[in-house]
Design a protein around this motif. Sequence first.
Motif, mmCIF file in Angstrom:
data_model
loop_
_atom_site.group_PDB
_atom_site.id
_atom_site.type_symbol
_atom_site.label_atom_id
_atom_site.label_comp_id
_atom_site.label_asym_id
_atom_site.label_seq_id
_atom_site.Cartn_x
_atom_site.Cartn_y
_atom_site.Cartn_z
ATOM 1 N N VAL A 13 0.849 -1.192 0.000
ATOM 2 C CA VAL A 13 0.000 0.000 0.000
ATOM 3 C C VAL A 13 0.882 1.239 0.000
ATOM 4 O O VAL A 13 0.702 2.147 -0.816
ATOM 5 N N ASP A 14 1.880 1.266 0.863
ATOM 6 C CA ASP A 14 2.758 2.435 0.944
ATOM 7 C C ASP A 14 3.447 2.701 -0.393
ATOM 8 O O ASP A 14 3.564 3.849 -0.821
ATOM 9 N N VAL A 17 0.840 4.183 -2.835
ATOM 10 C CA VAL A 17 0.227 5.480 -2.522
ATOM 11 C C VAL A 17 0.852 6.612 -3.332
ATOM 12 O O VAL A 17 0.143 7.380 -3.976
ATOM 13 N N ASP A 18 2.177 6.716 -3.331
ATOM 14 C CA ASP A 18 2.844 7.829 -4.014
ATOM 15 C C ASP A 18 2.534 7.860 -5.498
ATOM 16 O O ASP A 18 2.252 8.914 -6.070
ATOM 17 N N TYR A 21 -1.183 8.672 -6.153
ATOM 18 C CA TYR A 21 -1.341 10.089 -5.837
ATOM 19 C C TYR A 21 -0.875 10.960 -7.005
ATOM 20 O O TYR A 21 -1.579 11.858 -7.453
ATOM 21 N N ALA A 43 -3.573 12.514 1.257
ATOM 22 C CA ALA A 43 -2.749 11.330 1.509
ATOM 23 C C ALA A 43 -3.599 10.246 2.157
ATOM 24 O O ALA A 43 -3.505 9.060 1.813
ATOM 25 N N SER A 44 -4.453 10.676 3.081
ATOM 26 C CA SER A 44 -5.340 9.732 3.758
ATOM 27 C C SER A 44 -6.304 9.098 2.756
ATOM 28 O O SER A 44 -6.615 7.903 2.832
ATOM 29 N N GLN A 46 -5.740 8.563 -0.529
ATOM 30 C CA GLN A 46 -5.045 7.570 -1.361
ATOM 31 C C GLN A 46 -4.817 6.289 -0.572
ATOM 32 O O GLN A 46 -4.982 5.185 -1.082
ATOM 33 N N LYS A 47 -4.436 6.460 0.693
ATOM 34 C CA LYS A 47 -4.143 5.276 1.500
ATOM 35 C C LYS A 47 -5.408 4.464 1.783
ATOM 36 O O LYS A 47 -5.419 3.235 1.681
ATOM 37 N N LEU A 50 -6.671 2.700 -1.436
ATOM 38 C CA LEU A 50 -5.896 1.510 -1.794
ATOM 39 C C LEU A 50 -6.076 0.384 -0.793
ATOM 40 O O LEU A 50 -6.129 -0.786 -1.168
ATOM 41 N N THR A 51 -6.196 0.733 0.473
ATOM 42 C CA THR A 51 -6.424 -0.309 1.476
ATOM 43 C C THR A 51 -7.761 -1.004 1.222
ATOM 44 O O THR A 51 -7.856 -2.234 1.286
ATOM 45 N N THR A 93 -1.491 2.070 -11.794
ATOM 46 C CA THR A 93 -0.548 2.068 -10.670
ATOM 47 C C THR A 93 -0.085 0.647 -10.365
ATOM 48 O O THR A 93 1.125 0.382 -10.254
#
Length: 121
Positions: A13-14, A17-18, A21, A43-44, A46-47, A50-51, A93
């Motif tokens: 996930v990390d 994210v970038d 984003y 940021a929240s 995107q995270k 994806l989660t 992505t």
Amino acid sequence: PTLFDRIGGEAAVDAAVDLFYQKVLADERIKHFFEGVDMKRQASHQKKFLTFAFGGSAGYSGKNMRAAHKRLVEDMGLNESHFQAVMENLGATLQELGVPDDLIGEAAAIAHSTKDDVLNK
Ligand code: HEM
């Protein structure tokens, strides 16, 4: 194991994210929705997005999804075409990160299951 685990858990996930984003904020079809939204919430977003897509969220709530996007639907016209654009960015992505197609398909299906809530239908 859940898709979240098979895809690589929180580290995956990390990593995603970038990239996600960057793609979303560069996409002329949807970047305006994120204008004026503070960076932490972006940021929240995107995270959390994806989660969810990876099936890693225990706490999915349709009610919260509706509330989070109500302003976008009512004041900014968020619709199916924008949802589709976000889904494309998700696929691109994961492809770039080398995730196998069958897992990308599973992630897309999970993300897609939130559509009616996100679009306040
Ligand atoms: C807010 C998830 C689709 C744009 C949020 C929040 C969550 C979320 C959990 C709340 C974040 C927070 O409170 O910090 C999702 C999921 C989606 C989805 C799971 C679909 C699978 C979309 C789409 C767009 C979008 C299609 C626009 C193209 C936004 C924006 C916010 C937000 C701009 C911030 C709203 C604000 O701060 O007022 N989303 N989202 N989301 N979402 Fe989504």
